[in-house]
Design a protein around this motif. Structure first.
Motif, mmCIF file in Angstrom:
data_model
loop_
_atom_site.group_PDB
_atom_site.id
_atom_site.type_symbol
_atom_site.label_atom_id
_atom_site.label_comp_id
_atom_site.label_asym_id
_atom_site.label_seq_id
_atom_site.Cartn_x
_atom_site.Cartn_y
_atom_site.Cartn_z
ATOM 1 N N ASP A 46 0.142 13.845 -58.886
ATOM 2 C CA ASP A 46 -0.146 13.123 -57.916
ATOM 3 C C ASP A 46 -1.197 14.061 -57.068
ATOM 4 O O ASP A 46 -2.295 13.469 -56.435
ATOM 5 C CB ASP A 46 1.179 13.062 -56.883
ATOM 6 C CG ASP A 46 2.090 12.033 -57.353
ATOM 7 O OD1 ASP A 46 1.459 11.118 -58.341
ATOM 8 O OD2 ASP A 46 3.180 11.791 -57.052
ATOM 9 N N THR A 83 2.071 8.585 -59.273
ATOM 10 C CA THR A 83 3.130 7.611 -59.008
ATOM 11 C C THR A 83 2.677 6.530 -58.390
ATOM 12 O O THR A 83 3.047 5.370 -58.312
ATOM 13 C CB THR A 83 4.175 8.206 -57.884
ATOM 14 O OG1 THR A 83 3.638 9.071 -57.020
ATOM 15 C CG2 THR A 83 5.452 9.108 -58.742
ATOM 16 N N GLY A 84 1.454 6.603 -57.893
ATOM 17 C CA GLY A 84 0.835 5.351 -57.332
ATOM 18 C C GLY A 84 -0.066 4.712 -58.258
ATOM 19 O O GLY A 84 0.186 4.882 -59.356
ATOM 20 N N PRO A 87 -0.635 -0.900 -60.936
ATOM 21 C CA PRO A 87 0.293 -1.189 -62.034
ATOM 22 C C PRO A 87 -0.185 -1.316 -63.498
ATOM 23 O O PRO A 87 0.449 -0.801 -64.374
ATOM 24 C CB PRO A 87 1.022 -2.461 -61.500
ATOM 25 C CG PRO A 87 0.873 -2.267 -60.126
ATOM 26 C CD PRO A 87 -0.679 -1.770 -59.878
ATOM 27 N N VAL A 90 -0.269 1.920 -64.986
ATOM 28 C CA VAL A 90 1.005 2.700 -65.011
ATOM 29 C C VAL A 90 1.809 2.500 -66.125
ATOM 30 O O VAL A 90 2.549 3.583 -66.669
ATOM 31 C CB VAL A 90 1.854 2.464 -63.657
ATOM 32 C CG1 VAL A 90 3.251 2.951 -63.689
ATOM 33 C CG2 VAL A 90 1.058 2.727 -62.338
ATOM 34 N N GLY A 441 -2.180 -2.483 -57.151
ATOM 35 C CA GLY A 441 -1.569 -1.911 -56.264
ATOM 36 C C GLY A 441 -1.754 -1.605 -54.821
ATOM 37 O O GLY A 441 -1.887 -2.310 -54.034
ATOM 38 N N ASP A 442 -2.109 -0.415 -54.637
ATOM 39 C CA ASP A 442 -2.204 -0.120 -53.225
ATOM 40 C C ASP A 442 -3.827 -0.333 -52.976
ATOM 41 O O ASP A 442 -4.666 0.751 -52.586
ATOM 42 C CB ASP A 442 -2.236 1.589 -52.999
ATOM 43 C CG ASP A 442 -2.038 2.092 -51.839
ATOM 44 O OD1 ASP A 442 -2.088 1.291 -50.828
ATOM 45 O OD2 ASP A 442 -1.828 3.150 -51.297
#
Lengths: 600, 684
Positions: A46, A83-84, A87, A90, A441-442
């Protein structure tokens, strides 16, 4: 080197433990040290993630967070990831590159200070912009024990090819999409390999931005390596690796327990994409999910074959990514992305399908089908997880770009804008959004005030779109309308899908409204609705109106409480006509709402 | 008539500190927070402290009212007026989903629902030119509509107002005139920076809390006046400075983190008094731990704050001290998940029911329970003996909840797991400290750990060893430190403006100086008027980046007259933060920030501790410190009896009202000239 899918299998490193052993996992490591290392390794990832956002030069990274940070084991297995982030990354976007590097160089030829890059279609199976960079991590008293690789995958802004940004519907094979780097040492034993930099610099339209991003990516790899090494040495490499191994086993046990709670069965769903952008033919998206005991298998045997347009992806970067992302959303939400979490998840995917294309296939817009594939897996599992599934989300990239020359400096620009859309409703509340797709995602919208200061257009309206959410006991989320007026000649690029197959509802909920792009010239609307276009010429004064889709509803709309329908009408999310026709709610002359008894 | 008073309203207690400038007498008082009528609790504190409001020349007040109102959604019914076509900016937000795999993710509802969001024809271009004039007739009609909506306040937001606020100002004036009794606020009165969603969200929040906060401040002022208070009432701003009551009513959003700020100010005041440049302030309470950096004697201030967090909350463009908070406090619950993985927090038992050992119905083991069974807390001397702790219940809860399921048996197993709970809490808190230091390119070893709050001194040595920080300082009265810090604040106004320019462009630096000049004149006039002081001073920062980047860094530019000096400062800070800098790349400005200060009369720090007491006889107790040898025989000290110059070696426990300090074996401690505890932590 052969240009076929790599020979190693997905399961190579998985040593299956019998269930009884997993249930009473004998831990060599004490539970406290284990927790301390668990926190530690994720916080390193992170930390590098945060530094990437801050130091990158191109908006793909600092705005779209189009990158991922991970620590990969000595055989290329994903051990921990930030973690962010996106997707699609990830699901493990870095391990494949490391496996290829090990095959190309062999372990004994990877030294401290080596940094390797890979964007090859046969390895990652995604567009060539996605480039993994990694460096070996050595620890131990002599600093010579290889404990893994620290890796950063990031979207390179342009790697050549036929179009700005290396992505275009006009490409029909991978060679039109730019430079391929198959496991190349960009640094060797702590020294930069200037020739490699020169190749990269001369194969991109934006050398300044790209080299800046590469610096950020490099800085992330090296700092991550040093922090990981320090952590391993604090406990000893053996304890550190044992802890990571235990973490994987625990994640596996957790997801197996989740699957075991589902009813065994074969679940399926079929949807389609409108076309591949080249040929006007529907593309079937067909999934079958088999739940048996504590394992889940996604079978893509009847998925569309690979297509001419550039929406293909490879076996790992395509099919496996989709199943893992869907699995994270539905089953393993609370478990970190690592090899252990995904062990109980299997996939059947024959060669040369849309999601297992040959490495020569065009892949520029590889992730276009992903949101629909993920939606289909969720929909397929509706009978098994009725309380957990959601209506389909808008499910298309619905992106819009304006390209041209700046009026002030004459410099070439391409203003990418994204049409966020509604998400599906669920068992407990209305759909949310507008957000980007499940593959994103973000990812933040670019502020209008920033756009207007940089590009020759003005935004006249930016509003939530009435009646776009699918009716239901819980209403699907709404999309938006965004209207631009052009201040200089531009070319328009648009990419909308899911028109023929709009976002469906679940549990009796209804479908949402699809998206569209309208063009107005001299105040008059052009007849043709645009869904996919590249380089459509526009003049100053022309207007473009983008409308994005909503999400599907959940449950019978006639069960939606009258007060909620009335509130939606007052707020303008639902029109009085839709209240009457879809929800059976009518208003009297005093504005009082009531439900029609006859249902229609 | 010579008391300077600070009042800090917290979740559980209202704290008061009074300092007499003439005699240096200091009084501390604590009273339960009275949620129904906060002013009552304040007056109760005056009563307990045995001073009259009439004796106070000054009351500095910190409150969690604004953040509570935003999170509990107890603010006003507010309307939003926007440029035509843009009323949904507030709800569309930035369209991001920070929690990537939550299928059911939702953002917090907008503070102002769609039926209360109205539009008026007007438009300004990105260069500040008027495209569509503000339609005053439409605005009048809109005012009529607003009247029927029954709102208490109105927020005004127009696109591109950051570059030309004329339309917002005109609309605000008109609506104030047409809507008497309604609270009216506009976005550019709060920030002059671009990004429409952030500015719109800020003004919506200001309108949402405005009526409540201004009523509260006026009531407090009136109630104090009725008690013959003739001094000044100042509010503690999130920027670490005091705001006049009048400004706090106009810009209540500036109080969003008013509560925890006092401790940071106190930390920087101690840093200055003790001659330290760099420290990390660490505050551990019942539910969370918070840390902030003081660098070169100043704490750093962020220009955007997320109410209710980044994951689901909304942004507020307001200067807020950069505080990193983690869900790890004394009340944090230790629990096992389905795979028997041990977690600590973020769920907290809070103060009710509180830890198991409080005997108020808590059943799950907490960090405080672990500290108790390990001998670090004194069951009979908690809060000066006001509360007895049940050690048996704590042991039982840890055994049942953690040790037995993990197959750790007997007393030893229970103790090992209690120590494990502390270790995990330590890792989480160390993560917060790393976040504010390492991620900014700073090395925590170059800092002093300045630790306070009820739990800070208990965990400080463990954190220092974890992070290799050589020195720990525990200030006097760590349990009341936030209130004490408020006595030490300067008056402060922060203003900012979007300023886009290329550093190397000859016109840029003079243009920036001109903007700063105008901002200085405006802020200085305001500060002089609000605080009746003549001497003001400034700090200048520029937000800069390499051309093409999106994230800016804030570079101090006070006194830097030319582009070369600014470039050097930018590259120094950039390199420090990111480890590399690019001598060739073009640098650009994005915004300027001005902090304007006035120093008010402040207490002498040396006089802040309570008067010393007589030492009790020497005694020892067994304390468990897993990472430093297990059970140890530790000396117990009464802090109030320790005089400056006293020194000793750990293992030691230093007890006082509201807090306990643990000194690790072979760490040395001494009492400093300001009666602070200084601990030298040796590297293992």
């Amino acid at each position: 080197l052969k240009l076929s899918r790599l020979s190693f299998s997905d399961q190579e490193h998985v040593t299956m433990k019998p269930m009884s052993a997993l249930d009473s996992l004998e831990r060599a490591i004490d539970p406290i040290t284990l927790e301390v290392i668990r926190h530690g390794i994720i916080s390193i990832c992170d930390q590098i993630d945060a530094n990437m956002t801050r130091t990158a030069f191109s908006p793909y990274i600092y705005e779209y967070k189009d990158y991922a940070v991970g620590f990969v084991g000595v055989q290329g297995e994903l051990l921990a990831q930030s973690t962010g982030g996106m997707p699609v990354f990830v699901a493990d976007s870095v391990g494949m590159a490391v496996k290829d590097g090990l095959e190309v160089y062999r372990r004994e030829n990877l030294h401290k200070g080596d940094v390797i890059v890979c964007n090859h279609a046969a390895v990652q199976g995604q567009h060539l912009n996605n480039t993994v960079m990694y460096t070996p991590v050595f620890a131990g008293p002599k600093g010579n024990e290889l404990i893994g690789f620290f890796a950063v995958n990031c979207h390179w802004i342009d790697v050549g090819g036929s179009a700005i940004g290396s992505v275009s519907y006009s490409s029909t094979d991978i060679f039109m999409e730019g430079l391929q780097l198959r496991s190349i040492k960009i640094w060797s034993k702590g020294e930069p390999n200037e020739e490699v930099y020169r190749i990269i610099e001369n194969n991109t339209r934006f050398p300044l931005e790209l080299l800046g991003d590469i610096e950020a990516q490099l800085g992330g790899c090296l700092l991550g390596r040093d922090l990981t090494q320090a952590m391993a040495d604090k406990y000893s490499p053996a304890i550190f690796l044992d802890a990571l191994d235990t973490i994987l086993d625990q994640c596996e046990a957790a997801t197996r327990a989740k699957i075991r709670a589902l009813p065994d069965g074969v679940y399926q769903y079929e949807a389609f994409l409108d076309n591949d952008g080249v040929r006007n033919e529907k593309i079937p998206i067909k999934v079958k999910v088999i739940v048996a005991g504590d394992e889940m298998t996604v079978d893509f045997s009847e998925m569309s074959d690979q297509v001419k347009g550039c929406i293909n992806s490879g076996y790992y970067g395509g099919g496996r990514t989709c199943v893992r992302v869907a699995f994270k959303y539905l089953i393993a939400t609370d478990e970190p992305a690592n090899e252990g979490t995904f062990r109980p998840l299997k996939m059947i995917l024959p060669e040369r399908k849309l999601l297992s294309a040959e490495p020569t296939a065009a892949m520029g817009l590889y992730s276009i089908p992903f949101p629909t594939v993920i939606d289909c897996i969720i929909k397929a599992l509706e009978p098994a997880l009725p309380e957990r599934v959601t209506g389909a989300h808008f499910g298309t990239f619905s992106s819009l770009s304006f390209a041209g020359k700046r009026t002030d400096t004459g410099a070439v620009f391409k203003a990418n804008d994204s049409g966020h859309g509604g998400w599906g409703a669920c068992a407990t509340h209305d759909g949310a959004g507008p957000f980007r797709t499940m593959a994103h995602g973000d990812t933040r919208l670019i502020p209008i005030e920033l756009q207007e200061s940089m590009y020759p257009f003005r935004v006249e309206e930016f509003a939530l779109r009435q009646d776009s959410g699918g009716p239901g006991k819980w209403r699907g989320g709404v999309g938006f309308d965004k209207q631009y007026v052009l201040l200089a000649p531009c070319e328009l690029w648009a990419n909308f899908d899911r028109i023929g197959c709009p976002p469906w509802g679940v549990q009796g909920g209804k479908a949402a409204k699809s998206g569209q792009v309208l063009i107005f010239k001299n105040g008059k609307q052009e007849a043709e609705l645009l869904y996919k276009t590249e380089g459509c010429p526009l003049q100053a004064g022309d207007r473009v109106r983008m409308s994005t889709a909503g999400g599907g509803g959940y449950g019978d709309p006639h069960e939606r409480p009258v007060e909620l329908v009335q509130r939606d009408v007052i707020r303008g999310f639902v029109s009085p006509e839709s209240a009457r026709d879809d929800y059976g709610v009518v208003f009297d002359d005093n504005g009082k709402a009531s439900r029609r008894k006859d249902k229609g | 008539m010579s008391y300077a008073v600070a009042v800090d309203i917290g979740g559980t207690f209202t704290d008061l500190v009074a300092y007499d400038h003439a005699t240096h007498k200091v009084i501390y008082a604590k009273s339960p927070t009275t949620y129904d009528n906060l002013v009552e609790g304040i007056l109760e504190c005056f009563h307990k402290a045995k001073i009259q409001p009439a004796e106070a020349s000054l009351v500095n007040h910190g409150t969690t009212l604004v953040i509570n109102s935003l999170i509990q959604r107890s603010g006003a019914r507010a309307a939003l007026v926007t440029s035509e076509g843009f009323r949904d900016i507030l709800e569309i937000a930035r369209g991001n989903r920070p929690d990537p795999f939550d299928l059911h993710y939702q953002r917090d509802e907008p503070l102002i629902p769609r039926e209360l969001r109205l539009e008026v024809p007007e438009r300004t271009s990105s260069k500040g030119e008027v495209i569509t004039p503000l339609d005053l007739t439409a605005l009048e009609k809109l005012a009529g509509e607003i009247r029927t909506l029954g709102v208490e306040s109105v927020a005004i937001f127009f696109v591109n107002s950051y570059i030309n606020p004329a339309h917002e100002e005109a609309a605000a004036e008109k609506l104030k005139e047409l809507l008497p009794g309604v609270y009216v606020t506009f976005s550019t009165d709060l920030t002059r920076e671009w990004y429409e969603y952030e500015r719109c969200s800020t003004v919506a929040a200001n309108a949402y809390v405005g009526p409540q906060v201004s009523t509260y401040i006026r009531q407090l002022d009136t109630d104090l006046e009725q008690q013959s208070f003739v001094g000044s009432l100042f509010m503690m701003g999130s920027n670490g400075g005091l705001l006049s009551a009048q400004r706090a009513c106009r810009q209540p959003i500036g109080l969003v983190e008013s509560g925890p700020i006092g401790g940071c100010i106190g930390a920087s005041a101690y840093a200055e008094a003790l001659g330290f440049q760099n420290l990390i302030s660490f505050d551990m309470g019942g539910t969370t731990a918070k840390c902030a950096l003081v660098e070169n004697g100043r704490f750093s201030v962020n220009s955007v704050y997320y109410a209710n967090g980044y994951i689901k909350g909304f942004p507020i463009k307001s200067a807020v001290i950069d505080i990193v908070e983690v869900g790890s406090g004394g009340g944090s619950i230790a629990w096992l998940d389905s795979q028997k993985r041990l977690h600590v927090g973020p769920q907290s038992a809070g103060s009710t029911p509180g830890p198991v050992s409080y005997g108020r119905g808590g059943t799950e083991p907490t960090v405080t329970d672990a500290n108790l069974v390990l001998g670090r807390l004194n069951a009979g001397n908690f809060l000066g003996g006001e509360m007895r702790l049940d050690i048996g219940a704590a042991q039982e809860a840890i055994t049942r909840g953690i040790a037995t399921p993990l197959n750790y048996t007997g007393r030893d197993g229970m103790i090992q797991m209690a120590d494990g709970i502390i270790s995990i809490a330590t890792v989480i808190m160390a993560g917060a400290i790393r976040k504010i230091s390492v991620e900014h390119g700073l090395d925590p070893r170059d800092f002093i750990l300045f630790s306070y709050g009820g739990g800070g001194p208990l965990h400080a040595c463990a954190l220092a060893h974890e992070l290799s920080i050589p020195t720990v300082i525990i200030p006097p009265e760590p349990g009341n430190f936030s209130a004490s810090g408020m006595l030490l604040a300067d008056a402060r106004i922060d203003t900012s403006k979007t300023f886009v320019g290329i550093l190397e462009d000859k016109a840029a630096v003079p243009a920036m100086a001109e903007i700063f000049g105008a901002m200085e004149r405006e802020a200085a006039t305001a500060l002089r008027a609000e605080f009746g002081t003549s001497s003001v001073f400034f700090e200048h920062h520029a937000e800069m980046r390499y051309r093409g980047q999106r994230h800016n860094i804030k570079v101090p530019v006070s006194g830097l007259k030319n582009a070369a000096a600014i470039r050097a400062a930018f590259e120094r800070d950039y390199k420090r933060r990111y480890g590399h800098a690019d001598a060739k790349a073009t640098a650009e400005f994005q915004a300027v920030h001005l902090s304007t200060f006035a120093r008010l009369k402040q207490p002498e720090i040396a006089h802040l501790p309570r008067p010393s007491t007589k030492a009790r006889p020497m005694r020892t107790r067994r304390v468990y410190i897993g990472n430093a040898g297990g059970w140890l025989e530790a000396q117990i000290f009464d802090r109030d009896a320790l005089e400056p110059g006293f020194s000793g070696t750990g293992p030691a426990v230093i007890e006082e009202y509201g807090s306990t300090t643990i000194v690790w074996p072979s760490d040395r401690f001494e009492i400093g000239e300001l009666r602070e505890i200084r601990i030298k932590c040796l590297r293992e």
